[in-house]
Design an enzyme around this catalytic site. Structure first.
Site, short mmCIF file in Angstrom:
data_model
loop_
_atom_site.label_atom_id
_atom_site.label_comp_id
_atom_site.label_asym_id
_atom_site.label_seq_id
_atom_site.Cartn_x
_atom_site.Cartn_y
_atom_site.Cartn_z
N LYS A 1 0.96 -1.03 -0.06
CA LYS A 1 0.13 -0.05 -0.22
C LYS A 1 0.91 1.39 0.06
CE LYS A 1 -4.31 -0.56 0.21
NZ LYS A 1 -5.42 -0.94 -0.82
N SER B 1 -3.22 -12.22 4.15
CA SER B 1 -3.63 -12.18 2.51
C SER B 1 -2.45 -12.71 1.86
CB SER B 1 -4.06 -10.69 2.49
OG SER B 1 -2.77 -9.69 2.31
C1 PLP Z 1 -2.50 -7.00 4.04
C2 PLP Z 1 -3.40 -6.59 2.94
N1 PLP Z 1 -3.71 -7.56 1.91
C3 PLP Z 1 -4.53 -7.26 1.07
C4 PLP Z 1 -5.09 -5.85 0.79
C5 PLP Z 1 -6.12 -5.67 -0.38
O1 PLP Z 1 -5.45 -4.72 -1.27
P1 PLP Z 1 -6.37 -3.90 -2.47
O2 PLP Z 1 -6.85 -2.99 -1.33
O3 PLP Z 1 -5.48 -3.23 -3.21
O4 PLP Z 1 -7.47 -4.98 -3.01
C6 PLP Z 1 -4.83 -4.88 1.40
C7 PLP Z 1 -5.37 -3.43 1.49
O5 PLP Z 1 -5.27 -2.48 2.33
C8 PLP Z 1 -3.93 -5.04 2.44
O6 PLP Z 1 -3.66 -4.26 3.41
#
Ligand code: PLP
Length: 321
Positions: free
Chosen positions: A48, A282
């Site tokens: 991010k 994630s």
């Molecule tokens: C740890 C983590 N994984 C996945 C995501 C998802 O990414 P996106 O917002 O680009 O879909 C985020 C978003 O904040 C995140 O902080």
């Protein structure tokens, strides 16, 4: 001795250009490859940082952000950390609005980077570590109020094109360059959907045959059109049970995948033990979905995934025991 030309004017210029690594230990015995982009090597330890830089620099270029104006955004911690870094270096006061359900390492890191952190209570019945779409709606209300009170710029990650552009202009092309264009598929766990949307657009432009899969938590597959039965899943950073994400382009979605909490945790731990990759929930969800694709419809193919953030952000949770 040759003199270096790599001195950078600030930490902002270290964002992006992360390494791409083949997960050949995780895929041992399987036919196919998983290529993982190590986004936790960004200065705020997540992907991010990329969107924080893009959103702020787009707003500067478009004249939407005045020198010294306050910046506000809701965050699960990672966007806020990126914004704290970018705003801190550029001289914009930054207010991060976050649910109490997110891990507290994140709040402490944002404070250390100079952000003002506003914590918002969860809905009655919600549990810490499980941030639902309802919890996020409360955070959004608080962010809107603070923007109005302070005449601030909202670095709105769910709507601003900078979120898409960061991945369309940089992350996607980096994947293609580093893999020599040899990518058959991409799967990504969606929060705002910005990473998926930007990378998928870059991939489809390069080769429309690259298959792009959107990942959601088991029981919270709202984008796939399913009933939400488990909004309080453990995969922090996304899976907010929103049926519509403005940045997504439906024509770039070739399929929807679901990953359960236990599967995400198990693969996150395998990444650490087998690959030496210390990442968050994630990232485990992304690798778990890619493993399943290699065992089923994408046997023999090469799948690109992101290692979204660092495992250090979850030391206070039950991810690591
Ligand atoms: C740890 C983590 N994984 C996945 C995501 C998802 O990414 P996106 O917002 O680009 O879909 C985020 C978003 O904040 C995140 O902080």
């Amino acid at each position: 001795m040759s003199f270096s030309d790599s001195l950078l004017p600030s930490v902002i210029e270290t964002i992006g250009d992360t390494p791409l690594v083949e997960l050949s230990r995780l895929t041992a015995g399987l036919d196919g490859r998983i290529l993982a982009k190590l986004e936790f090597l960004n200065p705020g330890y997540s992907k991010k940082d990329r969107i924080a830089r893009q959103i702020i620099e787009d707003a500067e270029a478009e004249g939407k952000l005045r020198p010294g104006q306050t910046v506000v955004e809701l965050t699960s911690g990672n966007t806020g950390t990126g914004l704290a870094i970018v705003c801190g270096v550029k001289g914009y006061p930054f207010v991060a609005v976050m649910s109490r359900g997110n891990s507290m390492e994140r709040a402490r890191m944002m404070s250390a980077l100079g952000a003002e952190v506003v914590l918002v209570d969860q809905l009655p019945g919600s549990t810490s570590g499980h941030v639902s779409g309802g919890d996020l709606a409360l955070v959004d209300q608080a962010a809107q109020r603070i923007v109005a009170e302070r005449g601030a710029f909202r670095a709105d990650q769910f709507h601003l094109a900078g979120n898409f552009r960061a991945h369309y202009l940089h992350t996607g092309p980096e994947f293609l360059r580093q893999s020599g264009g040899k990518i058959d598929a991409f799967c990504d766990f969606a929060g705002t959907g910005g990473s998926f949307a930007g990378c998928a657009a870059a991939f489809k432009e390069f080769n429309p045959a690259i298959r792009c899969y959107l990942i959601e938590p088991e029981g919270a597959a709202a984008l796939a059109g399913e009933a939400v039965t488990n909004p309080n899943h453990r995969i922090q950073g996304g899976g907010y049970s929103m049926a519509d994400l403005p940045l997504l382009r439906p024509e770039h979605i070739d399929g929807y995948l679901k990953v359960g909490d236990d599967e995400a945790v198990q693969v996150t731990r395998r990444l650490a033990l087998e690959e030496g990759i210390f990442a968050g929930f994630s990232s485990g969800a992304n690798a778990a979905a890619a493993l399943r694709l290699l065992r089923t419809e994408l046997r023999g193919k090469t799948i690109a995934v992101m290692m979204c953030d660092s495992g250090l952000k979850y030391l206070s949770t039950d991810l690591w025991e």
